[in-house]
Design an enzyme around this catalytic site. Structure first.
Site, short mmCIF file in Angstrom:
data_model
loop_
_atom_site.label_atom_id
_atom_site.label_comp_id
_atom_site.label_asym_id
_atom_site.label_seq_id
_atom_site.Cartn_x
_atom_site.Cartn_y
_atom_site.Cartn_z
N ASN A 7 0.88 -1.17 0.00
CA ASN A 7 0.00 0.00 0.00
C ASN A 7 0.92 1.22 0.00
O ASN A 7 1.51 1.57 1.01
CB ASN A 7 -0.88 -0.04 1.26
N ARG A 91 -2.58 -2.06 -3.41
CA ARG A 91 -3.78 -1.28 -3.20
C ARG A 91 -3.70 -0.07 -4.13
O ARG A 91 -2.71 0.67 -4.09
CB ARG A 91 -3.87 -0.81 -1.75
N HIS A 180 -12.87 2.88 0.05
CA HIS A 180 -12.82 1.82 1.07
C HIS A 180 -13.53 0.55 0.58
O HIS A 180 -13.99 -0.26 1.39
CB HIS A 180 -13.51 2.24 2.39
N ARG A 241 -11.70 15.63 7.99
CA ARG A 241 -12.49 15.96 6.80
C ARG A 241 -13.93 16.27 7.19
O ARG A 241 -14.50 15.62 8.07
CB ARG A 241 -12.48 14.78 5.81
N GLU A 384 -8.10 -5.49 4.69
CA GLU A 384 -8.00 -5.19 3.26
C GLU A 384 -6.83 -5.94 2.63
O GLU A 384 -6.91 -6.39 1.49
CB GLU A 384 -7.82 -3.67 3.07
#
Ligand code: AMP
Length: 399
Positions: A7, A91, A180, A241, A384
């Site tokens: 990743n 990823r 996601h 965010r 993941e």
């Protein structure tokens, strides 16, 4: 079969090496501050303490070489030769509308991912740098891309078209994409396994709540709507965010505060969310602690966050025409007893009833609803990397 999962960020690179016979992680680590002073690699072999080495790492290629050296190291390595490495899975954040599943990273795929750079200017270039670095260092090892957006490509148009002039969708691909996806895919399938029911028959709301957060409606194993949008800024309140706001705020703040587009982008991505409301921290642990001391804005931040989660659960139950399970995952979802309790409070009318004792769980799989609860509520640590490793194995074994 041994598979390396990567990743890659713009200045960091996380990795895990899997032995796919038992789906075990043999080693994992993190390369940090690539191209910046103070760069280092932190590597740990499963069952052993982590080893941190500070060394100049000017680029991702050097970073990958260091990862391979660590994997081959006599004392904390896990490979005797690079020949053992069957494939590398990456990823990749954005595949636009180009890929709805994972794919082998061939030149035409890479070209397609480069075309998606305008959609993910911060993420895709870093992911591509990681792929290029592996190609240089391990030219014969097949690579696979697993995309954050892929799982959401099943959304119907009614869920992904924005009400702006349609030409912008055709011209620039302006639409909801969602992110996601690998996590929502993993936890929804794992929930079906834990409940012993076929996923095709289940309506699930998956709440991935971390530094970045998104909530997805998974109907029969397919994503039919998700809270993040064209970018990962939309949806529920996140660490820094803003999540969903009135879009008119952007021009209002630009005019009243005389902010440039870059400053606004920074404000909404890095200074808003839980940090913006609480004024204390983006980290939920700090906010829970401050709220516990009676700090009013931290309490408010928790209320805004959990009210938002609740709205999405209700909206997605309505959109799916029913609800069988709610899953909480990622840093906040897996660990925060308080956020889960507050988000589910008052949802008894939907058939959601949390068992307080069962809800005290952290970071492990559990059903936290009461036996009488019509809707099952689950905590499932996301994985993941395992999905990336499985997809990589499948694709490289196909021919
Ligand atoms: P993630 O992005 O999935 O790594 O999630 C990171 C976030 O999870 C952190 O910012 C924390 O707010 C939150 N988190 C991690 N551990 C805990 C905990 N024990 N209690 C509450 N929140 C936690």
């Amino acid at each position: 079969m041994k598979i390396l999962v990567i990743n890659c960020g713009s200045s960091s690179l996380k990795y895990q090496l899997f032995d796919m016979e038992k789906e075990q992680v043999l080693a994992k680590g993190l390369v940090e501050r690539i191209g910046i002073e103070g760069s280092r690699i932190k590597h740990s072999k499963t069952g052993m303490d982590a080893v941190t080495t500070e060394t100049p790492i000017p680029n991702h290629r050097v970073g990958i070489k260091l990862v391979l050296d660590a994997l081959l190291d006599k004392s904390h390595g896990v490979l005797s030769s690079l020949e053992e490495l069957a494939a590398v899975g990456h990823r990749v954040v954005h595949a636009g509308e180009k890929f709805a599943t994972s794919v082998k990273l061939e030149p035409k795929v890479l070209a397609a991912l480069k075309e998606c750079i305008p959609l993910a200017p911060l993420h895709n270039p870093a992911n591509i740098m990681g792929i290029d670095a592996v190609s240089e260092v391990l030219p014969r090892v097949p690579q696979v891309g697993v995309f954050d957006t892929a799982f959401h490509q099943t959304m119907p148009r009614s869920a992904f078209i924005y009400a702006v002039p349609y030409g912008y969708y055709e011209k620039y691909g302006v639409r909801r994409y969602g992110f996601h996806g690998t996590s929502h895919y993993y936890v929804s399938h794992r929930a079906a396994e834990m409940l012993g029911r076929p996923i095709e028959k289940l309506k699930i709301v998956t709440c991935h709540l971390g530094n970045g957060s998104s909530i997805t409606a998974v109907d029969g194993g397919r994503s039919i709507d998700t809270s993040m949008g064209f970018t990962p800024l939309a949806g529920v309140v996140m660490g820094t965010r803003c999540g969903d706001i009135d879009p008119a705020l952007v021009s209002f703040l630009a005019e009243t505060e005389k902010l440039s587009m870059k400053e606004l982008d920074d404000l909404l991505n890095k200074k808003s969310g839980m940090l913006g409301i609480s004024g204390i921290s983006s980290d939920l642990r700090d906010i829970e602690e401050a709220a516990g001391r009676g700090e009013a804005r931290s309490k408010l931040a928790l209320q805004v966050l959990t009210c938002g989660i609740k709205k999405y659960i209700g909206a997605y139950a309505a959109e799916m025409g029913g609800l069988d399970a709610v899953v909480f995952t990622a840093g906040v979802g897996e660990n925060s007893v308080q956020v889960r309790a507050m988000a589910c409070e008052g949802l008894e009318f939907l058939g959601i009833e949390i068992d307080n004792a069962r809800n005290s769980v952290r970071s492990k799989e559990a059903v936290i609803s009461t036996d009488a609860s019509k809707v099952r509520v689950l905590v499932i640590p996301t994985n993941e990397e395992l999905v990336i490793a499985r997809d990589t194995r499948r694709l490289v074994s196909e021919n």
